[in-house]
Design an enzyme around this catalytic site. Sequence first.
Site, short mmCIF file in Angstrom:
data_model
loop_
_atom_site.label_atom_id
_atom_site.label_comp_id
_atom_site.label_asym_id
_atom_site.label_seq_id
_atom_site.Cartn_x
_atom_site.Cartn_y
_atom_site.Cartn_z
CE1 TYR A 55 -4.33 -1.42 0.30
CE2 TYR A 55 -3.11 -3.08 1.52
CZ TYR A 55 -4.26 -2.68 0.85
OH TYR A 55 -5.31 -3.55 0.73
CD GLU A 56 -0.10 6.83 -2.46
OE1 GLU A 56 0.20 8.03 -2.46
OE2 GLU A 56 -1.15 6.40 -2.99
CB SER A 57 0.29 3.97 4.15
OG SER A 57 -0.13 2.61 4.11
N GLY A 135 0.28 8.41 -5.33
CA GLY A 135 1.41 7.67 -5.88
C GLY A 135 1.15 7.06 -7.24
#
Length: 258
Positions: A55-57, A135
């Site tokens: 995930y982008e986190s 992203g």
Amino acid sequence: MNAGSNAAVTSSELLAAVASRELAGKNTVFAGIGLPTLAVSLAQLTVAPDIEIVYESGVCGAHPSHLPETIADSVLITDSEAVLSMPALFGYVLQGGRIDVGFLGAAQIDRWGNLNSSVIGDWHAPKVRLPGSGGAMEVMANSREVFVVMRRHDPRSFLAELDFCTSPGPDRALRDGIRPRGAGVTRVITDLGILARDGVGEELRLVATHPGVTVEQVREATGWDLAVADELTTVEPPTGAELRLLRDDVDPDRVYLR
């Protein structure tokens, strides 16, 4: 809700089930929030049990107990394999070419797989402002290929010319003198069927329709002269098992199912 009932299949269930099947044989997927998360979560329970979700986190190898509502949801961290800093995620994982599939959504797409998630209308006086890239541009540029899920297949979403290009595919990047790493968008799953292309230099073409959907319907809903594959197939509808998993296991709280 029991999937064995006669409850109608919703658009979200249809898209998630069909999109999940496309992940068979894939190892690492960079998942966007929403329908991509639904599809990847279902794939883990069906066709791709060993797939690694990023995930982008910065969460890698996510195993959430329930669906995250945002990429920063703390549920993603629990039982995950790793949580990376942004420089490590984008520099080592994405730019390092370690993502098989980037799984994205968008408001608009064109025949080459360029995406718009920024504005609808003129940039200086837009009708709607959207969340923007996040992203997605890095995902597009560095994933080996990109899958896109579109809730709505109509001429406002499938355009010959985007209102704004947020995430350029490899064809557009090459035109601007940039050599991308991957093939760009190779699959687009919609409520009418599946569009596909093999990579740079090819337009998206219709390769499959949902039961009851005609080629003419898809072409009328597309803002360019859509090519059709020589061997057009019909998509298998969601199975009872897929629906039961989506409704009872993946998203019982209806975070994204609607």
